[in-house]
Design a protein around this motif. Structure first.
Motif, PDB file in Angstrom:
ATOM      1  N   ARG A 112     -11.709  26.075  -7.135  1.00  0.00           N
ATOM      2  CA  ARG A 112     -11.366  27.398  -6.578  1.00  0.00           C
ATOM      3  C   ARG A 112     -10.982  27.388  -4.944  1.00  0.00           C
ATOM      4  O   ARG A 112     -10.250  27.760  -4.729  1.00  0.00           O
ATOM      5  N   ASN A 113     -12.033  26.359  -4.232  1.00  0.00           N
ATOM      6  CA  ASN A 113     -11.857  26.390  -2.905  1.00  0.00           C
ATOM      7  C   ASN A 113     -10.811  25.545  -2.443  1.00  0.00           C
ATOM      8  O   ASN A 113     -10.403  25.284  -1.508  1.00  0.00           O
ATOM      9  N   TYR A 114     -10.026  24.788  -3.332  1.00  0.00           N
ATOM     10  CA  TYR A 114      -8.862  23.757  -3.124  1.00  0.00           C
ATOM     11  C   TYR A 114      -7.577  24.404  -3.693  1.00  0.00           C
ATOM     12  O   TYR A 114      -6.658  24.388  -2.791  1.00  0.00           O
ATOM     13  N   PRO A 117      -6.883  28.744  -1.626  1.00  0.00           N
ATOM     14  CA  PRO A 117      -6.500  28.722  -0.144  1.00  0.00           C
ATOM     15  C   PRO A 117      -4.843  28.110   0.114  1.00  0.00           C
ATOM     16  O   PRO A 117      -4.299  28.592   0.798  1.00  0.00           O
ATOM     17  N   SER A 136     -15.336  33.580   1.416  1.00  0.00           N
ATOM     18  CA  SER A 136     -16.114  32.589   1.863  1.00  0.00           C
ATOM     19  C   SER A 136     -16.034  31.231   1.001  1.00  0.00           C
ATOM     20  O   SER A 136     -16.674  30.171   1.137  1.00  0.00           O
ATOM     21  N   GLY A 137     -15.506  31.471  -0.163  1.00  0.00           N
ATOM     22  CA  GLY A 137     -15.466  30.645  -1.380  1.00  0.00           C
ATOM     23  C   GLY A 137     -16.296  30.569  -2.364  1.00  0.00           C
ATOM     24  O   GLY A 137     -16.358  29.710  -3.355  1.00  0.00           O
TER      25      GLY A 137
END
Length: 323
Positions: A112-114, A117, A136-137
């Motif tokens: 999800r954090n790649y 964003p 915040s991730g």
């Protein structure tokens, strides 16, 4: 004692080397007839052989049914056979169906954090602004709860496939594994996970159990899952090992609908959807309900036809008062 049946091919592409007649013992079952035909036609897997009534075209699915007890067969003294193509076990098909969501949900939660964003700048005018936790991730409390519920649901499904369910038919055409798996892998797996773990999704709330709706929804999920497991376990014990004949079920939920396992399945998914507000999961359960209704109504018709007045007819197959 033995008896003789005429045998003919069903369809243009018939089994090569099929004899015009076969001799069978009085207690020959559908499965044993398949083995006789497979041996005569040099078919490597007897499960490929389909046995059909010549007049109605009905296929005989119960592998343990004694063929001589099938009145329509004995009346005409003939059956039709067909090569159904490569086969795969029901257990393996179900196992593959349910493994999809177990792959996609950890995958999208992990990337999800790649992923998000990178796409958010193109979507920011159309989606809600992520809250502080989501931005915040980290997974929010609702996303964590959703992850746990979906993983537990499909792990339960896999457990039932491996240790609970009993199948009256050995196999199905191997090509069906793609069709059957597509629904679970795409709707509940890929699309559901892609939506739920986005920091701007409706599931990205960080206030799990702060409202009565969440508490009720969690209760529905737990209740639905436990009752569904109970019904599946009961159905697996309704027949003795090796038996395939249909019996009249009773107990939890069977007095109000034909298939209470479907009813409890729906209750559990309503709980998940009420917490996630996921559109993908709404689509998933609506499509699932369509298939469950068709399967349930087929069972209702079969119960009425086979058991007559011994069976209490149901007006609804899975949702009391509705369907």
């Amino acid at each position: 004692m033995v008896y003789t049946l005429k045998v003919s091919n069903r369809g243009r592409k018939g089994l090569k080397g099929l004899p015009p007649t076969i001799e069978l013992p009085d207690d020959a079952t559908v499965e044993s007839v398949k083995k006789v035909v497979a041996k005569a036609t040099k078919t490597s897997d007897f499960n490929r052989i389909g046995i059909f009534d010549k007049v109605s075209g009905k296929t005989f699915k119960d592998r343990n049914a004694v063929l001589r007890e099938q009145e329509i067969v004995m009346k005409h003294g003939e059956i039709m056979v067909k090569d159904l193509g490569a086969q795969i076990s029901w257990k393996l098909v179900y196992f593959c169906e349910y493994i999809g969501p177990l792959i996609f949900h950890p995958f999208f939660a992990g990337i999800r954090n790649y992923l998000y964003p990178a796409v958010y700048p193109y979507l920011k005018d159309f989606v809600p602004t992520p809250n502080a936790v989501a931005a915040s991730g980290a997974l929010t409390s609702v996303q964590k709860a959703t992850f746990a519920m979906i993983i537990l649901h499909f792990l339960k499904r896999e457990f039932e496939v491996l240790f609970v369910h009993r199948f009256s038919v050995n196999t199905m055409p191997a090509a069906y594994i793609v069709r059957n798996s597509f629904f679970y892998w795409v709707a509940a797996g890929f699309l559901g996970a892609l939506e739920i773990y986005a920091p701007f999704s409706l599931a990205a709330r960080d206030d799990f159990l702060s409202s009565p709706l969440d508490v009720i929804a969690l209760g529905m999920f737990v209740f639905g899952e436990l009752c569904n497991l109970h019904v599946h376990w009961y159905l697996s014990t309704l027949r003795k090992p090796g038996e395939t004949a249909r019996k009249i079920p009773s107990g939890l939920g069977f007095s109000i609908v034909t298939c209470p396992n479907y009813m409890f399945e729906i209750i559990a998914w309503i709980g998940i959807i009420a917490i996630t507000r996921s559109v993908s999961l709404v689509v998933f359960i609506f499509i699932g309900c369509y298939y469950m209704y068709n399967w349930g109504w087929g069972k209702e018709i079969a119960y009425r036809k086979q058991f007559g007045d011994k069976y209490k007819k149901k007006r609804c197959v899975m949702v009391p008062g509705l369907v």
